[in-house]
Scaffold this motif. Structure first.
Motif, PDB file in Angstrom:
ATOM      1  N   ARG A  48      44.347  -8.518  23.386  1.00 33.19           N
ATOM      2  CA  ARG A  48      43.703  -9.451  22.841  1.00 33.19           C
ATOM      3  C   ARG A  48      43.165  -9.163  21.506  1.00 33.19           C
ATOM      4  N   ILE A  49      43.625 -10.048  20.580  1.00 33.04           N
ATOM      5  CA  ILE A  49      42.874  -9.817  19.023  1.00 33.04           C
ATOM      6  C   ILE A  49      42.026 -11.057  18.735  1.00 33.04           C
ATOM      7  N   VAL A  50      40.598 -10.903  18.976  1.00 32.75           N
ATOM      8  CA  VAL A  50      39.684 -12.135  19.028  1.00 32.75           C
ATOM      9  C   VAL A  50      39.335 -12.521  17.552  1.00 32.75           C
ATOM     10  N   VAL A  51      39.501 -13.359  17.061  1.00 35.39           N
ATOM     11  CA  VAL A  51      39.185 -14.221  15.709  1.00 35.39           C
ATOM     12  C   VAL A  51      38.075 -14.878  15.955  1.00 35.39           C
ATOM     13  N   PRO A  52      36.922 -14.667  15.345  1.00 36.15           N
ATOM     14  CA  PRO A  52      35.770 -15.240  15.346  1.00 36.15           C
ATOM     15  C   PRO A  52      35.454 -16.596  14.554  1.00 36.15           C
ATOM     16  N   PHE A  53      36.595 -17.094  14.263  1.00 31.73           N
ATOM     17  CA  PHE A  53      36.462 -18.349  13.397  1.00 31.73           C
ATOM     18  C   PHE A  53      37.845 -19.159  14.213  1.00 31.73           C
ATOM     19  N   ALA A  54      37.559 -20.611  13.884  1.00 31.00           N
ATOM     20  CA  ALA A  54      38.785 -21.574  14.418  1.00 31.00           C
ATOM     21  C   ALA A  54      40.173 -21.328  13.735  1.00 31.00           C
ATOM     22  N   PRO A  55      41.010 -21.799  14.584  1.00 37.33           N
ATOM     23  CA  PRO A  55      42.621 -21.564  14.190  1.00 37.33           C
ATOM     24  C   PRO A  55      42.593 -22.539  12.768  1.00 37.33           C
ATOM     25  N   GLY A  56      43.642 -22.030  12.154  1.00 40.73           N
ATOM     26  CA  GLY A  56      43.932 -22.425  10.444  1.00 40.73           C
ATOM     27  C   GLY A  56      43.201 -21.630   9.441  1.00 40.73           C
ATOM     28  N   ALA A  57      41.940 -21.033   9.878  1.00 42.36           N
ATOM     29  CA  ALA A  57      41.478 -20.120   8.778  1.00 42.36           C
ATOM     30  C   ALA A  57      42.248 -19.151   8.443  1.00 42.36           C
ATOM     31  N   GLY A  58      41.775 -18.583   7.282  1.00 42.44           N
ATOM     32  CA  GLY A  58      42.500 -17.191   6.532  1.00 42.44           C
ATOM     33  C   GLY A  58      42.503 -16.076   7.431  1.00 42.44           C
ATOM     34  N   THR A  59      41.420 -15.826   8.302  1.00 40.65           N
ATOM     35  CA  THR A  59      41.049 -14.912   9.231  1.00 40.65           C
ATOM     36  C   THR A  59      42.200 -14.845  10.467  1.00 40.65           C
ATOM     37  N   ASP A  60      42.293 -16.200  10.648  1.00 42.81           N
ATOM     38  CA  ASP A  60      43.280 -16.656  11.935  1.00 42.81           C
ATOM     39  C   ASP A  60      44.554 -16.270  11.319  1.00 42.81           C
ATOM     40  N   ALA A  61      44.922 -16.712  10.212  1.00 39.33           N
ATOM     41  CA  ALA A  61      46.388 -16.629   9.755  1.00 39.33           C
ATOM     42  C   ALA A  61      46.696 -15.010   9.645  1.00 39.33           C
ATOM     43  N   MET A  62      45.788 -14.153   9.059  1.00 43.99           N
ATOM     44  CA  MET A  62      45.908 -12.657   9.038  1.00 43.99           C
ATOM     45  C   MET A  62      46.157 -12.170  10.461  1.00 43.99           C
ATOM     46  N   ALA A  63      45.357 -12.821  11.523  1.00 46.57           N
ATOM     47  CA  ALA A  63      45.275 -12.220  12.786  1.00 46.57           C
ATOM     48  C   ALA A  63      46.794 -12.473  13.359  1.00 46.57           C
ATOM     49  N   ARG A  64      47.291 -13.724  13.187  1.00 43.81           N
ATOM     50  CA  ARG A  64      48.494 -13.885  13.458  1.00 43.81           C
ATOM     51  C   ARG A  64      49.758 -13.174  13.091  1.00 43.81           C
ATOM     52  N   LEU A  65      49.589 -13.067  11.830  1.00 50.33           N
ATOM     53  CA  LEU A  65      50.605 -11.991  11.227  1.00 50.33           C
ATOM     54  C   LEU A  65      50.442 -10.547  11.810  1.00 50.33           C
ATOM     55  N   VAL A  66      49.384  -9.883  11.655  1.00 50.07           N
ATOM     56  CA  VAL A  66      49.255  -8.637  12.441  1.00 50.07           C
ATOM     57  C   VAL A  66      49.471  -8.563  13.830  1.00 50.07           C
ATOM     58  N   ALA A  67      49.165  -9.546  14.676  1.00 51.65           N
ATOM     59  CA  ALA A  67      49.411  -9.388  16.130  1.00 51.65           C
ATOM     60  C   ALA A  67      50.993  -9.655  16.314  1.00 51.65           C
ATOM     61  N   GLN A  68      51.784 -10.223  15.492  1.00 49.76           N
ATOM     62  CA  GLN A  68      53.178 -10.460  15.502  1.00 49.76           C
ATOM     63  C   GLN A  68      53.907  -9.157  15.199  1.00 49.76           C
ATOM     64  N   LYS A  69      53.340  -8.454  14.376  1.00 50.59           N
ATOM     65  CA  LYS A  69      54.058  -7.231  13.640  1.00 50.59           C
ATOM     66  C   LYS A  69      53.517  -6.025  14.375  1.00 50.59           C
ATOM     67  N   LEU A  70      52.513  -6.171  15.014  1.00 57.51           N
ATOM     68  CA  LEU A  70      51.926  -5.022  15.910  1.00 57.51           C
ATOM     69  C   LEU A  70      52.659  -5.119  17.241  1.00 57.51           C
ATOM     70  N   GLY A  71      52.922  -6.250  17.589  1.00 59.10           N
ATOM     71  CA  GLY A  71      53.845  -6.281  18.853  1.00 59.10           C
ATOM     72  C   GLY A  71      55.209  -5.707  18.771  1.00 59.10           C
ATOM     73  N   GLU A  72      55.844  -5.882  17.567  1.00 59.09           N
ATOM     74  CA  GLU A  72      57.154  -5.389  17.108  1.00 59.09           C
ATOM     75  C   GLU A  72      56.965  -3.999  16.936  1.00 59.09           C
ATOM     76  N   VAL A  73      56.005  -3.283  16.341  1.00 53.50           N
ATOM     77  CA  VAL A  73      56.133  -2.220  16.201  1.00 53.50           C
ATOM     78  C   VAL A  73      55.706  -1.197  17.399  1.00 53.50           C
ATOM     79  N   MET A  74      54.921  -2.019  18.200  1.00 51.79           N
ATOM     80  CA  MET A  74      54.317  -1.329  19.658  1.00 51.79           C
ATOM     81  C   MET A  74      55.094  -1.612  20.632  1.00 51.79           C
ATOM     82  N   ASN A  75      56.084  -2.375  20.517  1.00 50.09           N
ATOM     83  CA  ASN A  75      56.787  -2.913  21.710  1.00 50.09           C
ATOM     84  C   ASN A  75      55.891  -3.451  22.690  1.00 50.09           C
ATOM     85  N   ALA A  76      54.828  -4.555  22.420  1.00 48.67           N
ATOM     86  CA  ALA A  76      54.029  -4.705  23.426  1.00 48.67           C
ATOM     87  C   ALA A  76      53.508  -6.215  22.849  1.00 48.67           C
ATOM     88  N   ALA A  77      52.788  -6.973  23.852  1.00 46.40           N
ATOM     89  CA  ALA A  77      52.233  -8.171  23.432  1.00 46.40           C
ATOM     90  C   ALA A  77      50.744  -8.121  22.895  1.00 46.40           C
TER      91      ALA A  77
END
Length: 338
Positions: A48-77
């Motif tokens: 889990r990557i916890v974002v301490p802000f509501a969905p739609g904020a810049g931090t949330d968008a960054m977290a979703r990008l990083v989560a997707q790419k980390l999943g691909e790189v580490m072959n995990a969810a």
């Protein structure tokens, strides 16, 4: 602002920009002595990557990008978990109290240090309750003004504020956030008085500035760029020590006559204190791979931020410098934020 805090602020961007050549820095003692060695299969379940802000904020968008790419790189969810409230303190406290097993991480941004430095009720310690994992990206804010303001540069703004103390109104995204403290830094540095008006986000503050209710805001470049391009607001300077490629004609703080002021918004991954070094190292290596991907670099360019790969130790130095610099601003300005 005290000289030592100025020096800290000057060092912050240099630390970030030098990360690529210092990725092999020593690990802090507490991290190097991490607990048990994790399974070679880490991660064995979703992270889990916890974002301490509501969905739609810049931090949330960054977290979703990083989560997707980390999943691909580490072959995990990797999944994003939004836990908003109290200017980010609620989600941050949640991660501080989570098991130090690598399965709960925090997507930290500037409020991680500014809120801790300025709001006694934040109830978390960014230096003692977290283990740095890796920096992701950094980018400046931009000072923007109502088009009717009789100032088209930071020096003209400062002169106007000195002639008419308290007359100018500045809107921030909320008390204790980086948008607020960058104003306090300017006031401390220049001896001016500009009235701070906290809003629930930069967007409503920007709308009021365009409408003439207030005269000034700072915000991320993506948030203000459309209004700069259509002429609704005028940019005065970016908050960093160097120009932004997204606003090549807008001066840096140094070029605007304010050397030593260097404020960047940042995005980083943090883990609960005590997370094993092997897990931290594994995540850090994956983050450094992610921020070098062409598609990620293209996204960063669109968002007016720069990749900032580097070691956990380097991120730790950055977080400590940022936190202590803002603590000095809070003390200098005698801020009381509940």
């Amino acid at each position: 602002m005290p000289l030592d805090s100025k020096a800290v602020l000057r060092r912050r961007q240099a630390l970030v920009l030098s990360v690529a050549s210092t990725a092999s820095l020593w690990m802090p003692a507490a991290l190097a002595q991490g607990a048990s060695t994790p399974s070679a299969a880490y991660p064995e379940r979703p992270v889990r990557i916890v974002v301490p802000f509501a969905p739609g904020a810049g931090t949330d968008a960054m977290a979703r990008l990083v989560a997707q790419k980390l999943g691909e790189v580490m072959n995990a969810a990797f999944v994003v978990d939004n836990r908003a409230g109290a200017s980010g303190a609620i989600g941050t406290q949640y991660v501080a109290q989570a098991p130090a097993d690598g399965y709960t991480l925090l997507l930290a941004a500037s409020p991680f240090t500014t809120v801790a430095a300025s709001v006694p009720g934040a109830h978390y310690d960014p230096l003692r309750q977290f283990t740095p994992v890796g920096m992701i990206a950094t980018g400046p804010l931009v000072w923007a003004a109502n088009t009717a303001l009789p100032a088209s540069s930071m020096q003209e703004l400062i002169a106007l504020a000195r002639r008419q103390p308290g007359l100018l109104n500045y809107g921030s995204a909320g008390a204790g956030g980086v948008n607020h403290l960058v104003l306090e830094l300017l006031k401390a540095r220049t001896g001016t008085f500009i009235t701070h008006i906290p809003y629930r986000g930069v967007a409503p503050a920007t709308m009021d500035m365009i409408g003439g209710q207030i005269q000034l805001v700072t915000g991320t470049i993506p948030a203000l760029l459309p209004f700069i391009k259509n002429g609704s607001v005028k940019p005065l300077a970016v908050t960093s020590a160097k120009r932004s490629s997204a606003l090549p004609d807008v001066p840096s703080m140094s070029e605007a006559g304010l050397p030593g002021i260097d404020v960047v918004n940042y995005f980083a991954l943090m883990a609960p204190a005590g997370t094993p070094a092997a897990i931290v190292n594994s995540l850090n290596a994956a983050i450094n791979r992610v921020v070098a991907l062409p598609e990620v670099l293209a996204r960063f360019k669109a968002d007016a931020v720069e990749a900032a790969p580097g070691s956990p130790a380097l991120l730790g130095h950055f977080i400590e410098a940022d936190y202590r610099a803002w603590r000095n601003v809070v003390k200098t300005q005698n801020l009381k934020i509940e």
